[in-house]
Design an enzyme around this catalytic site. Structure first.
Site, PDB file in Angstrom:
ATOM      1  N   THR A  92       0.877  -1.213   0.009  1.00 22.60           N
ATOM      2  CA  THR A  92       0.110   0.162  -0.038  1.00 22.60           C
ATOM      3  C   THR A  92       1.085   1.386   0.039  1.00 22.60           C
ATOM      4  O   THR A  92       2.143   1.193   0.268  1.00 22.60           O
ATOM      5  CB  THR A  92      -0.812  -0.051   1.407  1.00 22.60           C
ATOM      6  N   ARG A 110     -13.679  -7.571  -0.832  1.00 20.75           N
ATOM      7  CA  ARG A 110     -13.082  -7.335   0.516  1.00 20.75           C
ATOM      8  C   ARG A 110     -12.584  -5.768   0.458  1.00 20.75           C
ATOM      9  O   ARG A 110     -11.945  -5.298  -0.422  1.00 20.75           O
ATOM     10  CB  ARG A 110     -12.052  -8.206   0.984  1.00 20.75           C
ATOM     11  N   THR A 118      -0.032   0.888   6.870  1.00 20.76           N
ATOM     12  CA  THR A 118       0.100   0.023   5.642  1.00 20.76           C
ATOM     13  C   THR A 118       0.370  -1.614   6.320  1.00 20.76           C
ATOM     14  O   THR A 118       0.569  -1.637   7.470  1.00 20.76           O
ATOM     15  CB  THR A 118       1.145   0.183   4.943  1.00 20.76           C
ATOM     16  N   GLY A 174      -4.453  -5.000   6.644  1.00 19.68           N
ATOM     17  CA  GLY A 174      -5.505  -4.143   6.878  1.00 19.68           C
ATOM     18  C   GLY A 174      -6.573  -4.266   7.943  1.00 19.68           C
ATOM     19  O   GLY A 174      -7.115  -3.556   8.715  1.00 19.68           O
TER      20      GLY A 174
HETATM   21  N1  GLY Z   1      -3.283  -2.133   4.157  1.00 19.03           N
HETATM   22  C1  GLY Z   1      -3.791  -2.576   2.940  1.00 19.03           C
HETATM   23  C2  GLY Z   1      -4.932  -3.598   3.020  1.00 19.03           C
HETATM   24  O1  GLY Z   1      -4.707  -4.465   3.922  1.00 19.03           O
HETATM   25  O2  GLY Z   1      -5.747  -3.511   1.962  1.00 19.03           O
END
Ligand code: GLY
Length: 345
Positions: free
Chosen positions: A195, A223, A246, A249
């Protein structure tokens, strides 16, 4: 770190309770500051350049991350991002603008490589904060965004490899499964995340921030991760600073990472300490065994980033890692604070 002190940054009520910090009467940094995940070294440089030219921090942040969204070699963001389990790239992003207190976001957006730009339009051209899926795509279309196939050949190959190796009990098999490795379980992509988060502080102390991603590789269709959720993968408060995350998530959502970091700074923590508090919160909230390693530590990586309006910045992660920063000393990679000394497995 910036030499500027954050003394006098907090104020208290007559009763002594902490409240949102007062905006200092006058903030003037030596130079704008931008902090990001390690894949954003060029992004922080551009963001600082744009802020020096007078751009708002949120616009500068989006300009910076766009470089990464447009890079087909970065398989965590924009074009070339790793797809969902069906082989379709779905992108998430959000932006937040300190001076107005507004935010915008899109989630599970297909076929448009710059979701952060679309999120900016959601913020500026709607009374909403978050659009998802088909609605987000129709909105992007209405604003003239180009549609294209975001799955590069390289990402498609990685998806096929994952699909073939993820299970020994379905009918997808890899050439290796016909060979000596038999039914070995391949963990190579199990926790693949990536990310870019970018927090920006202009010379006058105004802040803005952005997070954009293709999300967890090979996720279930639909998702949504932390990146498009304000308060999770990204948050800012013009009286305080920026916070974002990041990595896994799901952990950032459950810990409300971005908002938690900003709140910690409002209570007086430095950016690095605020990020480390968020890391510890993730550890405390991660309880199920399937997410823990043999030592009982989270079996994934999460990274947090912060800036405050005095121009201080910091980052912290579970496992050793780097982050990118640009200030009056130029753009560079730096070590994050980490709870555990080694890199993630
Ligand atoms: N941190 C990015 C995700 O898990 O989508």
């Amino acid at each position: 770190m910036s030499s500027l002190s954050r003394r006098g940054f907090l104020r208290s009520t007559a009763a002594g309770a902490l409240v949102a910090p007062a905006v200092p009467a006058f903030v003037r940094l030596q130079a704008p500051v931008a902090v990001s995940s390690a894949n954003g070294i060029k992004a922080v440089e551009l963001a600082v350049q744009r802020m020096s030219e007078g751009w708002r921090p949120v616009d500068a942040a989006v300009a910076g991350v766009e470089l990464v969204e447009n890079d087909p070699e970065d398989d965590s963001v924009g074009i070339g991002g790793l797809p969902n389990e069906d082989g379709i790239v779905e992108l998430d992003a959000c932006v937040m603008d300190g001076p107005s207190g507004l935010g915008g976001a899109v989630a599970a957006l297909q076929n448009v490589k710059n979701p952060a730009q679309v999120a900016l339009q959601v913020m500026r051209h709607t009374d909403h904060v978050l659009l998802v899926g088909e609605g987000a795509l129709r909105f992007a279309r209405a604003h003239g965004f180009k549609e294209e196939n975001l799955l590069t050949e390289k990402s498609r190959q990685k998806w096929i490899e994952w699909r073939e190796k993820r299970s020994a009990i379905d009918d997808w098999i890899s050439p290796e499964e016909n060979g000596e490795h038999g039914k070995e379980w391949f963990r190579k992509y199990k926790h693949k995340t990536g990310t870019i988060h970018l927090g920006a502080v202009a010379a006058n102390g105004d802040v803005g921030s952005c997070t954009t991603t293709s999300g967890l590789a090979f996720k279930l269709a639909g998702r949504v991760g932390d990146s498009p959720l304000l308060g999770c993968g990204n948050y800012c408060d013009n009286d305080v600073g920026t916070g974002g995350g990041t990595g896994r998530g799901e952990a950032c959502i459950l810990a409300n990472g971005g908002a938690f970091i900003v709140h910690q700074m409002a209570l007086g923590k430095s950016p690095t300490d605020a990020c480390m508090e968020a890391v510890k919160r993730v550890v405390r909230l991660t309880k199920v065994k399937r997410l823990l390693d043999a030592k009982g530590r989270p079996d994934f990586q999460i990274q947090f980033y912060a800036t405050n309006k005095a121009g201080q910045f910091g980052a912290a992660a579970l496992y050793a890692d780097k982050f990118a920063v640009c200030d009056g000393n130029g753009a560079r990679l730096a070590d994050m604070a980490s709870l555990y000394a080694e890199p993630v497995k």
